[in-house]
Structure formats: C-alpha cells, structure tokens
Scaffold this motif. Structure first.
Motif, PDB file in Angstrom:
ATOM      1  N   UNK A 160       0.844  -1.197   0.000  1.00  0.00           N
ATOM      2  CA  UNK A 160       0.000   0.000   0.000  1.00  0.00           C
ATOM      3  C   UNK A 160       0.880   1.248   0.000  1.00  0.00           C
ATOM      4  N   UNK A 161       1.847   1.291   0.904  1.00  0.00           N
ATOM      5  CA  UNK A 161       2.750   2.440   0.976  1.00  0.00           C
ATOM      6  C   UNK A 161       3.518   2.600  -0.339  1.00  0.00           C
ATOM      7  N   UNK A 162       3.980   1.498  -0.879  1.00  0.00           N
ATOM      8  CA  UNK A 162       4.715   1.497  -2.145  1.00  0.00           C
ATOM      9  C   UNK A 162       3.855   2.115  -3.252  1.00  0.00           C
ATOM     10  N   UNK A 163       2.593   1.721  -3.313  1.00  0.00           N
ATOM     11  CA  UNK A 163       1.690   2.229  -4.353  1.00  0.00           C
ATOM     12  C   UNK A 163       1.473   3.735  -4.233  1.00  0.00           C
ATOM     13  N   UNK A 164       1.387   4.239  -3.014  1.00  0.00           N
ATOM     14  CA  UNK A 164       1.215   5.680  -2.797  1.00  0.00           C
ATOM     15  C   UNK A 164       2.431   6.433  -3.339  1.00  0.00           C
ATOM     16  N   UNK A 165       3.625   5.939  -3.029  1.00  0.00           N
ATOM     17  CA  UNK A 165       4.847   6.598  -3.487  1.00  0.00           C
ATOM     18  C   UNK A 165       4.996   6.453  -4.995  1.00  0.00           C
ATOM     19  N   UNK A 166       4.657   5.294  -5.525  1.00  0.00           N
ATOM     20  CA  UNK A 166       4.729   5.084  -6.972  1.00  0.00           C
ATOM     21  C   UNK A 166       3.796   6.054  -7.706  1.00  0.00           C
ATOM     22  N   UNK A 167       2.620   6.291  -7.158  1.00  0.00           N
ATOM     23  CA  UNK A 167       1.685   7.250  -7.758  1.00  0.00           C
ATOM     24  C   UNK A 167       2.277   8.657  -7.751  1.00  0.00           C
ATOM     25  N   UNK A 168       2.976   9.010  -6.669  1.00  0.00           N
ATOM     26  CA  UNK A 168       3.628  10.326  -6.605  1.00  0.00           C
ATOM     27  C   UNK A 168       4.700  10.438  -7.681  1.00  0.00           C
ATOM     28  N   UNK A 169       5.488   9.386  -7.870  1.00  0.00           N
ATOM     29  CA  UNK A 169       6.525   9.401  -8.909  1.00  0.00           C
ATOM     30  C   UNK A 169       5.880   9.626 -10.277  1.00  0.00           C
ATOM     31  N   UNK A 170       4.807   8.921 -10.544  1.00  0.00           N
ATOM     32  CA  UNK A 170       4.132   9.065 -11.837  1.00  0.00           C
ATOM     33  C   UNK A 170       3.606  10.482 -12.016  1.00  0.00           C
ATOM     34  N   UNK A 171       3.075  11.082 -10.947  1.00  0.00           N
ATOM     35  CA  UNK A 171       2.619  12.475 -11.020  1.00  0.00           C
ATOM     36  C   UNK A 171       3.781  13.410 -11.338  1.00  0.00           C
ATOM     37  N   UNK A 172       4.906  13.200 -10.682  1.00  0.00           N
ATOM     38  CA  UNK A 172       6.074  14.061 -10.888  1.00  0.00           C
ATOM     39  C   UNK A 172       6.635  13.936 -12.299  1.00  0.00           C
ATOM     40  N   UNK A 201       1.565   3.701   9.711  1.00  0.00           N
ATOM     41  CA  UNK A 201       1.463   4.753   8.702  1.00  0.00           C
ATOM     42  C   UNK A 201       0.335   4.466   7.717  1.00  0.00           C
ATOM     43  N   UNK A 202       0.222   3.232   7.241  1.00  0.00           N
ATOM     44  CA  UNK A 202      -0.855   2.932   6.284  1.00  0.00           C
ATOM     45  C   UNK A 202      -2.220   3.068   6.939  1.00  0.00           C
ATOM     46  N   UNK A 203      -2.306   2.762   8.229  1.00  0.00           N
ATOM     47  CA  UNK A 203      -3.572   2.959   8.947  1.00  0.00           C
ATOM     48  C   UNK A 203      -3.909   4.447   9.042  1.00  0.00           C
ATOM     49  N   UNK A 204      -2.928   5.250   9.430  1.00  0.00           N
ATOM     50  CA  UNK A 204      -3.146   6.699   9.550  1.00  0.00           C
ATOM     51  C   UNK A 204      -3.456   7.306   8.184  1.00  0.00           C
ATOM     52  N   UNK A 205      -2.674   6.938   7.175  1.00  0.00           N
ATOM     53  CA  UNK A 205      -2.895   7.469   5.828  1.00  0.00           C
ATOM     54  C   UNK A 205      -4.263   7.033   5.307  1.00  0.00           C
ATOM     55  N   UNK A 206      -4.644   5.794   5.577  1.00  0.00           N
ATOM     56  CA  UNK A 206      -5.952   5.294   5.149  1.00  0.00           C
ATOM     57  C   UNK A 206      -7.087   6.057   5.774  1.00  0.00           C
ATOM     58  N   UNK A 207      -6.916   6.471   7.031  1.00  0.00           N
ATOM     59  CA  UNK A 207      -7.945   7.245   7.711  1.00  0.00           C
ATOM     60  C   UNK A 207      -8.109   8.634   7.092  1.00  0.00           C
ATOM     61  N   UNK A 208      -7.096   9.112   6.379  1.00  0.00           N
ATOM     62  CA  UNK A 208      -7.137  10.436   5.774  1.00  0.00           C
ATOM     63  C   UNK A 208      -7.741  10.424   4.366  1.00  0.00           C
ATOM     64  N   UNK A 209      -7.916   9.227   3.794  1.00  0.00           N
ATOM     65  CA  UNK A 209      -8.479   9.157   2.449  1.00  0.00           C
ATOM     66  C   UNK A 209      -9.964   9.476   2.491  1.00  0.00           C
ATOM     67  N   UNK A 210     -10.471  10.154   1.465  1.00  0.00           N
ATOM     68  CA  UNK A 210     -11.907  10.443   1.436  1.00  0.00           C
ATOM     69  C   UNK A 210     -12.704   9.157   1.276  1.00  0.00           C
ATOM     70  N   UNK A 211     -13.914   9.094   1.844  1.00  0.00           N
ATOM     71  CA  UNK A 211     -14.718   7.874   1.715  1.00  0.00           C
ATOM     72  C   UNK A 211     -15.142   7.657   0.257  1.00  0.00           C
ATOM     73  N   UNK A 212     -15.299   6.379  -0.100  1.00  0.00           N
ATOM     74  CA  UNK A 212     -15.767   6.056  -1.456  1.00  0.00           C
ATOM     75  C   UNK A 212     -17.249   6.359  -1.560  1.00  0.00           C
ATOM     76  N   UNK A 213     -17.676   6.866  -2.706  1.00  0.00           N
ATOM     77  CA  UNK A 213     -19.103   7.166  -2.936  1.00  0.00           C
ATOM     78  C   UNK A 213     -19.854   5.915  -3.317  1.00  0.00           C
TER      79      UNK A 213
END
Length: 141
Positions: free
Chosen positions: A62-74, A129-141
């Motif tokens: 999960x953490x890896x995917x978050x960072x990988x998404x940031x790399x792709x954005x950059x 960290x993944x628990x804390x980060x997950x709590x910050x994600x917006x809920x799915x509609x």
C-alpha cells in the motif's frame, strides 16, 4: 494520534524515524530519488529473508503504491505540484508514507535489520502509517 502502544510511540519518536521524516521532505518532489527508494524497497532483505517472507507485506505494498503514484505524477508533463503546494493533509500523508518506506530500508534503525526479528520495528511503522494514511483518504461514494 490515536491511542497506541508505548513501544510504537518509542519507534515513532526514535532518532531513526525522525531522520526518515526529514529525508521524506527532501525526497517528496524528486522522482529519481523516489524511484531509487522504491528499488531499495523491492530488494530489501531482513534477517528472516526477503520482504515477501515478512508478515505485513500488504501494508508495504500500500505504501509502495502511494509513493509510486507520486513518482508518476512528478514525471507527467506538466509535473505534479510541489509538496508545499499540495493540500496540507495530502502533503502530510505523503511525507509520512515516504518516511515509513525510508525507515523500512534503513539498516541501522531501532532493531538492526540483519537480526532474526529485525523486521518487527519496520513492519510496525509501515502498518501504523498505512492505517493513519488510510484514515485520511476520502470515503468512497
């Protein structure tokens, strides 16, 4: 912070994790250095073997995917906004996730990684960290 065990509090306030948090600020806007971090995660070995052999691999993924998404954005043209221009919660979450992965690949942390249980502190931080980060994600509609 939500209620947590004293051992986790010591890890989160340790010199090693504090250093990882500082490094995360430096890495967050650098696609090349973030890719290097991801490569280090891919090749990480502990006293128990490969990362795939360690309980908690899902949290690392999960953490890896978050960072990988940031790399792709950059790497997109135009590039992603710098860390300082992101919404504060997003910026804090991203720095925290990068910190956890940096801590994971740091050899000399709270429990040296070459020891048989050297992965315990790393996995505890990544899970938190993944628990804390997950709590910050917006809920799915």
């Amino acid at each position: 912070m939500a209620h947590q065990e004293p051992g986790l509090t010591r890890l989160l306030t340790s010199a090693a994790f504090t250093r990882s948090r500082q490094v995360a600020v430096e890495l967050a806007d650098d696609a090349v250095r973030l890719r290097s971090l991801l490569l280090q995660v891919d090749t990480k070995r502990f006293g128990v073997g490969e990362l795939e052999d360690v309980n908690g691999r899902l949290d690392v993924d999960i953490a890896y995917s978050v960072v990988e998404a940031r790399v792709e954005e950059l790497e997109e043209i135009p590039a992603a906004p710098p860390l300082c221009d992101l919404e504060p919660t997003t910026s804090a979450r991203l720095r925290l996730v990068i910190s956890a992965l940096h801590y994971l690949v740091t050899e000399n942390d709270a429990i040296h990684d070459k020891r048989p249980n050297g992965h315990v502190d790393d996995v505890a931080i990544v899970r938190w960290v993944t628990h804390v980060a997950g709590d910050q994600l917006p809920p799915l509609d």
